[in-house]
Write an enzyme that holds these catalytic residues in place. Structure first.
Site, mmCIF file in Angstrom:
data_model
loop_
_atom_site.group_PDB
_atom_site.id
_atom_site.type_symbol
_atom_site.label_atom_id
_atom_site.label_comp_id
_atom_site.label_asym_id
_atom_site.label_seq_id
_atom_site.Cartn_x
_atom_site.Cartn_y
_atom_site.Cartn_z
ATOM 1 N N GLU A 1 35.314 37.839 40.669
ATOM 2 C CA GLU A 1 36.890 37.906 40.636
ATOM 3 C C GLU A 1 37.270 37.191 42.036
ATOM 4 O O GLU A 1 36.556 37.232 43.029
ATOM 5 C CB GLU A 1 37.383 39.272 40.588
ATOM 6 C CG GLU A 1 38.098 39.662 39.296
ATOM 7 C CD GLU A 1 39.343 38.782 39.038
ATOM 8 O OE1 GLU A 1 39.655 37.638 39.497
ATOM 9 O OE2 GLU A 1 40.132 39.285 38.346
ATOM 10 N N ASP A 2 38.524 36.695 41.945
ATOM 11 C CA ASP A 2 38.937 36.096 43.103
ATOM 12 C C ASP A 2 39.447 37.124 44.104
ATOM 13 O O ASP A 2 39.401 37.288 45.349
ATOM 14 C CB ASP A 2 40.180 35.017 42.858
ATOM 15 C CG ASP A 2 41.035 35.372 41.866
ATOM 16 O OD1 ASP A 2 41.006 36.529 41.503
ATOM 17 O OD2 ASP A 2 42.061 34.562 41.788
ATOM 18 N N ASP B 1 43.783 43.298 43.119
ATOM 19 C CA ASP B 1 44.989 43.674 43.907
ATOM 20 C C ASP B 1 45.468 45.130 43.284
ATOM 21 O O ASP B 1 44.919 46.164 43.978
ATOM 22 C CB ASP B 1 45.994 42.698 43.276
ATOM 23 C CG ASP B 1 47.635 42.694 43.930
ATOM 24 O OD1 ASP B 1 47.553 43.408 44.918
ATOM 25 O OD2 ASP B 1 48.268 42.063 43.499
ATOM 26 N N PHE C 1 50.744 38.007 49.738
ATOM 27 C CA PHE C 1 50.182 37.046 48.556
ATOM 28 C C PHE C 1 49.728 35.631 49.117
ATOM 29 O O PHE C 1 50.366 34.803 49.963
ATOM 30 C CB PHE C 1 51.490 36.489 47.712
ATOM 31 C CG PHE C 1 51.159 35.950 46.648
ATOM 32 C CD1 PHE C 1 50.924 36.522 45.371
ATOM 33 C CD2 PHE C 1 51.205 34.470 46.491
ATOM 34 C CE1 PHE C 1 50.662 35.885 44.277
ATOM 35 C CE2 PHE C 1 50.663 33.777 45.277
ATOM 36 C CZ PHE C 1 50.373 34.546 44.249
ATOM 37 N N VAL C 2 48.311 35.494 48.517
ATOM 38 C CA VAL C 2 47.493 34.548 49.518
ATOM 39 C C VAL C 2 47.243 33.348 48.325
ATOM 40 O O VAL C 2 47.422 33.727 47.093
ATOM 41 C CB VAL C 2 46.261 35.087 49.844
ATOM 42 C CG1 VAL C 2 46.363 36.071 51.111
ATOM 43 C CG2 VAL C 2 45.566 35.909 48.817
ATOM 44 N N ARG D 1 45.359 25.540 44.647
ATOM 45 C CA ARG D 1 43.905 26.030 44.345
ATOM 46 C C ARG D 1 42.970 25.109 44.994
ATOM 47 O O ARG D 1 41.955 25.605 45.304
ATOM 48 C CB ARG D 1 43.687 25.931 42.841
ATOM 49 C CG ARG D 1 44.550 26.849 41.800
ATOM 50 C CD ARG D 1 44.172 26.820 40.370
ATOM 51 N NE ARG D 1 44.820 27.408 39.543
ATOM 52 C CZ ARG D 1 44.935 28.893 39.100
ATOM 53 N NH1 ARG D 1 44.349 29.516 39.893
ATOM 54 N NH2 ARG D 1 45.772 29.216 38.413
HETATM 55 P P1 5GP Z 1 45.338 42.903 39.578
HETATM 56 O O1 5GP Z 1 45.508 43.358 38.101
HETATM 57 O O2 5GP Z 1 44.369 43.601 40.290
HETATM 58 O O3 5GP Z 1 46.745 43.451 40.159
HETATM 59 O O4 5GP Z 1 45.502 41.321 39.838
HETATM 60 C C1 5GP Z 1 44.550 40.446 39.552
HETATM 61 C C2 5GP Z 1 44.932 39.272 39.515
HETATM 62 O O5 5GP Z 1 46.492 38.995 40.148
HETATM 63 C C3 5GP Z 1 44.094 38.161 40.377
HETATM 64 O O6 5GP Z 1 42.997 37.860 39.582
HETATM 65 C C4 5GP Z 1 44.874 36.976 40.626
HETATM 66 O O7 5GP Z 1 44.978 36.044 39.625
HETATM 67 C C5 5GP Z 1 46.431 37.731 40.686
HETATM 68 N N1 5GP Z 1 46.679 38.071 42.157
HETATM 69 C C6 5GP Z 1 46.776 39.353 42.700
HETATM 70 N N2 5GP Z 1 47.166 39.003 44.134
HETATM 71 C C7 5GP Z 1 47.322 37.781 44.345
HETATM 72 C C8 5GP Z 1 47.429 36.938 45.660
HETATM 73 O O8 5GP Z 1 47.602 37.497 46.740
HETATM 74 N N3 5GP Z 1 47.525 35.650 45.435
HETATM 75 C C9 5GP Z 1 47.343 34.840 44.179
HETATM 76 N N4 5GP Z 1 47.478 33.764 44.179
HETATM 77 N N5 5GP Z 1 46.953 35.550 43.165
HETATM 78 C C10 5GP Z 1 47.037 37.049 43.165
#
Ligand code: 5GP
Length: 174
Positions: A97-98, A101, A150-151, A163
């Site tokens: 995963e990237d 959050d 937010f990155v 990207r």
């Molecule tokens: P979660 O379900 O854990 O809240 O979010 C996961 C997904 O939200 C990540 O795989 C990503 O695609 C997106 N996301 C969450 N935080 C960020 C952020 O700071 N920047 C970006 N570009 N995407 C984010």
């Protein structure tokens, strides 16, 4: 309004940490065959570097995911836009995963993949924002803990842009 990107993690810092993660994964899965599941789209850059830092026999597969939600907020409702190309039963699976959050996306994906009876499932995430966690998910291999910003870059987008930045930064509007 113009935008600029303020660097949070530069290329050298990311490369060093990715090499360390690759070495750790190589050591822990010694002599095993790995299935690396790359979560699209945000993980494609990280996964390209990480897989090349893993010295093990492995195959890669891709899982396309879209998180329904407004703007930069995850709703936890996850739509699969592209499924795996092969079964993972009895395989050692590593999800790449990237960013974790709220944790909702990865929690959902773990539940989904476990129904396919892999031998094991572990998670490797480049980034984690603990301030926003809504569910506790185990991140077995973690690159960096970051603050609640937010990155973008290194695979991560803002409305599909940025990207291709080789580093990770924060979008600032001026
Ligand atoms: P979660 O379900 O854990 O809240 O979010 C996961 C997904 O939200 C990540 O795989 C990503 O695609 C997106 N996301 C969450 N935080 C960020 C952020 O700071 N920047 C970006 N570009 N995407 C984010």
């Amino acid at each position: 309004m113009t935008e600029r990107i303020v660097t949070m993690l530069d290329q050298a810092t990311i490369a060093k940490r990715v090499a360390e993660l690759g070495a750790q994964i190589t050591a822990e899965y010694k002599d095993r065959h790995l299935v690396v599941i790359i979560i699209l789209k945000g993980s494609f850059v990280f996964a390209a570097d990480l897989t090349r830092a893993i010295d093990l026999p492995l195959r890669v597969d891709f899982l396309g995911v879209r998180s329904y939600g407004e703007g930069t907020e995850s709703s936890g409702v996850v739509q699969i836009t592209q499924d795996l190309s092969r079964p993972i039963a009895d395989e050692d699976v590593l999800i790449v995963e990237d960013i974790v959050d709220t944790g909702l996306t990865i929690a959902h994906l773990m539940d989904l993949l476990r129904t396919r009876q892999p031998r094991s499932v572990k998670v490797c995430s480049l980034l984690h924002k603990p301030a926003r966690a809504r569910v506790v998910v185990p991140i077995d291999y973690l690159g960096f803990v970051i603050e609640d910003k937010f990155v973008v870059g290194y695979g991560l987008d803002f409305a599909e842009r940025y990207r291709n930045l080789p580093y990770i930064g924060v979008v600032e509007r001026m």
